[in-house]
Design an enzyme around this catalytic site. Structure first.
Site, PDB file in Angstrom:
ATOM      1  N   THR A  36       0.809  -1.228   0.000  1.00  0.00           N
ATOM      2  CA  THR A  36       0.000   0.000   0.000  1.00  0.00           C
ATOM      3  C   THR A  36       0.841   1.275   0.000  1.00  0.00           C
ATOM      4  OG1 THR A  36      -1.807  -1.188   1.077  1.00  0.00           O
ATOM      5  CG2 THR A  36      -1.851   1.212   1.214  1.00  0.00           C
ATOM      6  N   GLU A  44       0.597  10.142  -4.759  1.00  0.00           N
ATOM      7  CA  GLU A  44       1.139  11.446  -4.351  1.00  0.00           C
ATOM      8  C   GLU A  44       2.006  12.045  -5.449  1.00  0.00           C
ATOM      9  OE1 GLU A  44       1.897  13.066  -0.291  1.00  0.00           O
ATOM     10  OE2 GLU A  44       2.787  11.061  -0.151  1.00  0.00           O
ATOM     11  N   HIS A  70      -7.109   0.800  -0.401  1.00  0.00           N
ATOM     12  CA  HIS A  70      -6.387  -0.121  -1.294  1.00  0.00           C
ATOM     13  C   HIS A  70      -7.223  -1.387  -1.320  1.00  0.00           C
ATOM     14  CE1 HIS A  70      -2.214  -2.013  -2.402  1.00  0.00           C
ATOM     15  NE2 HIS A  70      -3.136  -2.226  -3.328  1.00  0.00           N
TER      16      HIS A  70
END
Length: 128
Positions: A36, A44, A70
C-alpha cells in the site's frame, strides 16, 4: 506565491511493480503483491506532477493528508496507473481525487491534500 491552478488539472503516471514494491520485500512470509505505501506514493507523485507547472520558482508542494483505500492486489510485473485530478481548493490546501488501477481492475482510490511551500523556509523547519 503559487500560480493559479485550474480545477480539473491532472496527471497520470505508469509504474511497473517490481519485487522491491511488494509486501514480500518487507517480509518474505508476506504475499508477493504491491504494498500500500508504494501505491499511495505513486498517487502522491501524480498530484505533485499535476501541480508542478503551477509552482513559482523556489516552491514545491508537500502532502498534508491522505485518505486512500487499497482494494485489490497487483503482482510483480503488472503496470499500475496512478491518476490525480485537482478537485477543489480549500484555503492553502489543494485536494486531489486519486485513483490507481492495474490492467484488470481499479486497485485504490481516495483523496490527497497538498500545500504549496517555499522550499528554503520549509527546510529551515528541519534545523530546529
Amino acid at each position: 506565491m503559487a500560480l493559479d491552478i485550474p480545477i480539473g488539472t491532472r496527471a497520470k503516471l505508469r509504474n511497473r511493480v517490481e519485487h522491491r514494491h511488494t509486501l514480500a520485500a518487507l517480509d518474505p512470509e508476506l504475499p508477493l503483491v504491491l504494498a500500500t505505501p508504494w501505491m499511495i506514493g505513486w498517487m502522491e507523485r501524480a498530484c505533485f506532477e499535476a501541480q508542478r507547472p503551477f509552482c513559482a520558482e523556489g516552491e514545491t508542494t508537500v502532502g498534508t493528508a491522505i485518505h486512500v483505500d487499497h482494494r485489490a492486489p497487483t503482482t510483480v510485473g503488472e503496470v499500475v496507473i496512478a491518476e490525480a485530478v485537482l478537485e477543489k481548493i480549500e484555503g492553502r490546501f489543494y485536494i486531489y481525487r486519486v485513483r490507481a488501477r492495474n490492467s484488470r481492475q481499479p486497485i485504490g482510490s481516495g483523496t490527497v491534500h497538498r500545500a504549496v511551500v517555499n522550499i528554503a523556509k520549509f527546510m529551515q523547519k528541519t534545523n530546529s
